[in-house]
Scaffold this motif. Sequence first.
Motif, PDB file in Angstrom:
ATOM      1  N   VAL A 112       5.286 -11.568   7.433  1.00 31.29           N
ATOM      2  CA  VAL A 112       4.129 -10.686   7.305  1.00 31.29           C
ATOM      3  C   VAL A 112       3.778 -10.458   5.844  1.00 31.29           C
ATOM      4  CG1 VAL A 112       3.303  -8.339   7.735  1.00 31.29           C
ATOM      5  CG2 VAL A 112       4.528  -9.589   9.532  1.00 31.29           C
ATOM      6  N   LYS A 113       4.785 -10.307   5.007  1.00 32.97           N
ATOM      7  CA  LYS A 113       4.544 -10.062   3.584  1.00 32.97           C
ATOM      8  C   LYS A 113       3.900 -11.266   2.902  1.00 32.97           C
ATOM      9  CE  LYS A 113       8.103  -6.561   2.793  1.00 32.97           C
ATOM     10  NZ  LYS A 113       8.145  -6.128   4.196  1.00 32.97           N
ATOM     11  N   ASN A 114       3.936 -12.418   3.556  1.00 31.47           N
ATOM     12  CA  ASN A 114       3.331 -13.630   2.993  1.00 31.47           C
ATOM     13  C   ASN A 114       2.144 -14.117   3.819  1.00 31.47           C
ATOM     14  OD1 ASN A 114       5.107 -14.826   0.606  1.00 31.47           O
ATOM     15  ND2 ASN A 114       6.502 -13.867   2.072  1.00 31.47           N
ATOM     16  N   GLY A 115       1.600 -13.231   4.654  1.00 33.38           N
ATOM     17  CA  GLY A 115       0.387 -13.563   5.389  1.00 33.38           C
ATOM     18  C   GLY A 115       0.581 -14.497   6.564  1.00 33.38           C
ATOM     19  N   LEU A 116       1.797 -14.566   7.089  1.00 35.28           N
ATOM     20  CA  LEU A 116       2.088 -15.435   8.227  1.00 35.28           C
ATOM     21  C   LEU A 116       2.389 -14.568   9.449  1.00 35.28           C
ATOM     22  CD1 LEU A 116       4.207 -18.672   8.145  1.00 35.28           C
ATOM     23  CD2 LEU A 116       4.509 -17.038  10.001  1.00 35.28           C
ATOM     24  N   LEU A 117       1.741 -14.854  10.561  1.00 31.96           N
ATOM     25  CA  LEU A 117       1.865 -14.040  11.767  1.00 31.96           C
ATOM     26  C   LEU A 117       3.015 -14.509  12.648  1.00 31.96           C
ATOM     27  CD1 LEU A 117       0.941 -12.130  14.058  1.00 31.96           C
ATOM     28  CD2 LEU A 117      -0.780 -13.843  14.668  1.00 31.96           C
ATOM     29  N   PRO A 118       4.028 -13.652  12.906  1.00 35.89           N
ATOM     30  CA  PRO A 118       5.062 -13.956  13.889  1.00 35.89           C
ATOM     31  C   PRO A 118       4.655 -13.355  15.237  1.00 35.89           C
ATOM     32  CG  PRO A 118       5.757 -12.092  12.547  1.00 35.89           C
ATOM     33  CD  PRO A 118       4.343 -12.425  12.149  1.00 35.89           C
ATOM     34  N   ALA A 119       4.122 -14.180  16.122  1.00 40.99           N
ATOM     35  CA  ALA A 119       3.582 -13.715  17.397  1.00 40.99           C
ATOM     36  C   ALA A 119       4.639 -13.851  18.488  1.00 40.99           C
ATOM     37  CB  ALA A 119       2.335 -14.516  17.762  1.00 40.99           C
ATOM     38  N   ILE A 161       3.197  -7.694  18.375  1.00 40.67           N
ATOM     39  CA  ILE A 161       3.535  -7.584  16.954  1.00 40.67           C
ATOM     40  C   ILE A 161       3.573  -6.099  16.614  1.00 40.67           C
ATOM     41  CG2 ILE A 161       1.110  -7.832  16.250  1.00 40.67           C
ATOM     42  CD1 ILE A 161       2.176  -9.115  13.632  1.00 40.67           C
ATOM     43  N   ASP A 162       4.439  -5.730  15.707  1.00 39.80           N
ATOM     44  CA  ASP A 162       4.521  -4.351  15.250  1.00 39.80           C
ATOM     45  C   ASP A 162       3.138  -3.903  14.762  1.00 39.80           C
ATOM     46  OD1 ASP A 162       4.816  -2.501  12.676  1.00 39.80           O
ATOM     47  OD2 ASP A 162       6.561  -2.132  13.957  1.00 39.80           O
ATOM     48  N   PRO A 163       2.676  -2.710  15.182  1.00 37.97           N
ATOM     49  CA  PRO A 163       1.338  -2.270  14.803  1.00 37.97           C
ATOM     50  C   PRO A 163       1.118  -2.150  13.299  1.00 37.97           C
ATOM     51  CG  PRO A 163       2.384  -0.679  16.311  1.00 37.97           C
ATOM     52  CD  PRO A 163       3.344  -1.803  16.098  1.00 37.97           C
ATOM     53  N   VAL A 164       2.145  -1.745  12.567  1.00 34.85           N
ATOM     54  CA  VAL A 164       1.999  -1.665  11.105  1.00 34.85           C
ATOM     55  C   VAL A 164       1.813  -3.061  10.524  1.00 34.85           C
ATOM     56  CG1 VAL A 164       3.122  -1.012   8.942  1.00 34.85           C
ATOM     57  CG2 VAL A 164       3.293   0.488  10.941  1.00 34.85           C
ATOM     58  N   TRP A 165       2.598  -4.017  10.989  1.00 31.71           N
ATOM     59  CA  TRP A 165       2.456  -5.400  10.531  1.00 31.71           C
ATOM     60  C   TRP A 165       1.084  -5.961  10.896  1.00 31.71           C
ATOM     61  CZ3 TRP A 165       7.808  -7.850  12.186  1.00 31.71           C
ATOM     62  CH2 TRP A 165       8.803  -7.329  11.352  1.00 31.71           C
ATOM     63  N   ARG A 166       0.627  -5.618  12.094  1.00 34.52           N
ATOM     64  CA  ARG A 166      -0.704  -6.079  12.516  1.00 34.52           C
ATOM     65  C   ARG A 166      -1.770  -5.578  11.536  1.00 34.52           C
ATOM     66  NH1 ARG A 166      -4.616  -3.595  15.756  1.00 34.52           N
ATOM     67  NH2 ARG A 166      -6.051  -5.052  16.822  1.00 34.52           N
ATOM     68  N   GLY A 167      -1.685  -4.292  11.170  1.00 33.54           N
ATOM     69  CA  GLY A 167      -2.639  -3.741  10.217  1.00 33.54           C
ATOM     70  C   GLY A 167      -2.570  -4.416   8.864  1.00 33.54           C
ATOM     71  N   GLN A 168      -1.356  -4.723   8.418  1.00 32.20           N
ATOM     72  CA  GLN A 168      -1.207  -5.399   7.136  1.00 32.20           C
ATOM     73  C   GLN A 168      -1.880  -6.771   7.151  1.00 32.20           C
ATOM     74  OE1 GLN A 168       3.317  -4.330   6.618  1.00 32.20           O
ATOM     75  NE2 GLN A 168       2.526  -4.956   4.634  1.00 32.20           N
ATOM     76  N   TRP A 173      -3.014  -6.660   3.465  1.00 28.91           N
ATOM     77  CA  TRP A 173      -2.336  -5.657   2.656  1.00 28.91           C
ATOM     78  C   TRP A 173      -0.876  -6.014   2.432  1.00 28.91           C
ATOM     79  CZ3 TRP A 173      -4.019  -0.669   5.729  1.00 28.91           C
ATOM     80  CH2 TRP A 173      -5.348  -0.354   5.390  1.00 28.91           C
ATOM     81  N   ASP A 174      -0.389  -5.733   1.208  1.00 29.13           N
ATOM     82  CA  ASP A 174       1.048  -5.728   0.978  1.00 29.13           C
ATOM     83  C   ASP A 174       1.548  -4.296   1.172  1.00 29.13           C
ATOM     84  OD1 ASP A 174       0.386  -4.297  -1.344  1.00 29.13           O
ATOM     85  OD2 ASP A 174       0.693  -6.020  -2.671  1.00 29.13           O
ATOM     86  N   ASP A 175       2.838  -4.057   0.901  1.00 34.00           N
ATOM     87  CA  ASP A 175       3.406  -2.730   1.155  1.00 34.00           C
ATOM     88  C   ASP A 175       2.757  -1.644   0.298  1.00 34.00           C
ATOM     89  OD1 ASP A 175       5.062  -3.843   3.033  1.00 34.00           O
ATOM     90  OD2 ASP A 175       6.855  -3.842   1.774  1.00 34.00           O
ATOM     91  N   ILE A 176       2.385  -1.997  -0.929  1.00 29.01           N
ATOM     92  CA  ILE A 176       1.725  -1.015  -1.801  1.00 29.01           C
ATOM     93  C   ILE A 176       0.349  -0.656  -1.246  1.00 29.01           C
ATOM     94  CG2 ILE A 176       0.772  -0.638  -4.107  1.00 29.01           C
ATOM     95  CD1 ILE A 176       3.059  -2.362  -5.201  1.00 29.01           C
ATOM     96  N   ASP A 177      -0.365  -1.657  -0.736  1.00 29.06           N
ATOM     97  CA  ASP A 177      -1.674  -1.390  -0.142  1.00 29.06           C
ATOM     98  C   ASP A 177      -1.560  -0.457   1.058  1.00 29.06           C
ATOM     99  OD1 ASP A 177      -3.142  -3.074  -1.901  1.00 29.06           O
ATOM    100  OD2 ASP A 177      -2.538  -4.819  -0.744  1.00 29.06           O
ATOM    101  N   VAL A 178      -0.487  -0.607   1.843  1.00 27.51           N
ATOM    102  CA  VAL A 178      -0.280   0.292   2.986  1.00 27.51           C
ATOM    103  C   VAL A 178      -0.155   1.728   2.495  1.00 27.51           C
ATOM    104  CG1 VAL A 178       1.290   0.932   4.850  1.00 27.51           C
ATOM    105  CG2 VAL A 178       0.778  -1.473   4.448  1.00 27.51           C
ATOM    106  N   THR A 179       0.631   1.930   1.432  1.00 23.57           N
ATOM    107  CA  THR A 179       0.774   3.277   0.870  1.00 23.57           C
ATOM    108  C   THR A 179      -0.571   3.800   0.367  1.00 23.57           C
ATOM    109  OG1 THR A 179       3.057   2.795   0.212  1.00 23.57           O
ATOM    110  CG2 THR A 179       1.972   4.654  -0.869  1.00 23.57           C
ATOM    111  N   ARG A 180      -1.327   2.944  -0.298  1.00 25.67           N
ATOM    112  CA  ARG A 180      -2.634   3.374  -0.821  1.00 25.67           C
ATOM    113  C   ARG A 180      -3.601   3.749   0.297  1.00 25.67           C
ATOM    114  NH1 ARG A 180      -3.151  -1.450  -5.352  1.00 25.67           N
ATOM    115  NH2 ARG A 180      -2.042  -0.352  -7.033  1.00 25.67           N
ATOM    116  N   SER A 181      -3.430   3.177   1.466  1.00 25.07           N
ATOM    117  CA  SER A 181      -4.328   3.494   2.583  1.00 25.07           C
ATOM    118  C   SER A 181      -4.179   4.953   3.017  1.00 25.07           C
ATOM    119  CB  SER A 181      -4.065   2.556   3.771  1.00 25.07           C
ATOM    120  OG  SER A 181      -2.844   2.857   4.428  1.00 25.07           O
ATOM    121  N   PHE A 182      -3.079   5.589   2.618  1.00 23.69           N
ATOM    122  CA  PHE A 182      -2.849   7.000   2.932  1.00 23.69           C
ATOM    123  C   PHE A 182      -3.154   7.898   1.734  1.00 23.69           C
ATOM    124  CE2 PHE A 182      -0.042   4.749   5.893  1.00 23.69           C
ATOM    125  CZ  PHE A 182      -0.405   5.342   7.088  1.00 23.69           C
TER     126      PHE A 182
END
Length: 205
Positions: A112-119, A161-168, A173-182
């Motif tokens: 997920v951190k590299n833009g690849l979907l594990p379905a 897929i985990d909903p947080v990962w789906r949103g990323q 988004w990377d992990d920092i972008d997730v934090t910025r979304s809040f």
Amino acid sequence: MKPLVQVAGHACPLGLASVDTDQLIPARFMKRPRSEGYGGFLLHDLRRDEAGAEKPDFPLNQVPWRDAPILVARRNFGSGSSREAAVYALADHGIRVVVAPTFGDIFASNAVKNGLLPAVIGEAEAEELLAVLTARPDCLMLVDLEACTLSWDNRAVPFRIDPVWRGQLLNGWDDIDVTRSFSADITRFKAATGQARPWIWPADA
């Protein structure tokens, strides 16, 4: 990171279980800089013989799967070590989605951190899909992350897929972008906390 919403194209049937990260990229190739690309080393020891020649019967060496953006495998894909280079090899090869009944936990997170979907799909659905793709190499698939479905012909199968990962992935988004979304919530919390407990903030210089 590039957003992933839909991926369409051929899907390569890799009918193997417990494909580990050492198989995805053998350790001896990790001495090379990532800037040179790791795609050529993907599944190297399975795809090639001792002389380095491609094995013609290996799925990823066959047309039309050689350039397929989707890979379908059996359970426990990405088990083994935590090496992120395993994901680099898949991504650099052009694979954007891996479909399997289960994944190694660290591999899935790295993916997920590299833009690849594990379905994640059920084992029965994975076997059905592997059979279809093997019998009909030209079969095209659509992976829709918004709907969380895999579609081919008139068949649609849901994946998980985990909903947080789906949103990323949907937002790139990377992990920092997730934090910025809040950020709005963080600002409100900071303001409320400052009023209720002003003593926790450092005094102005």
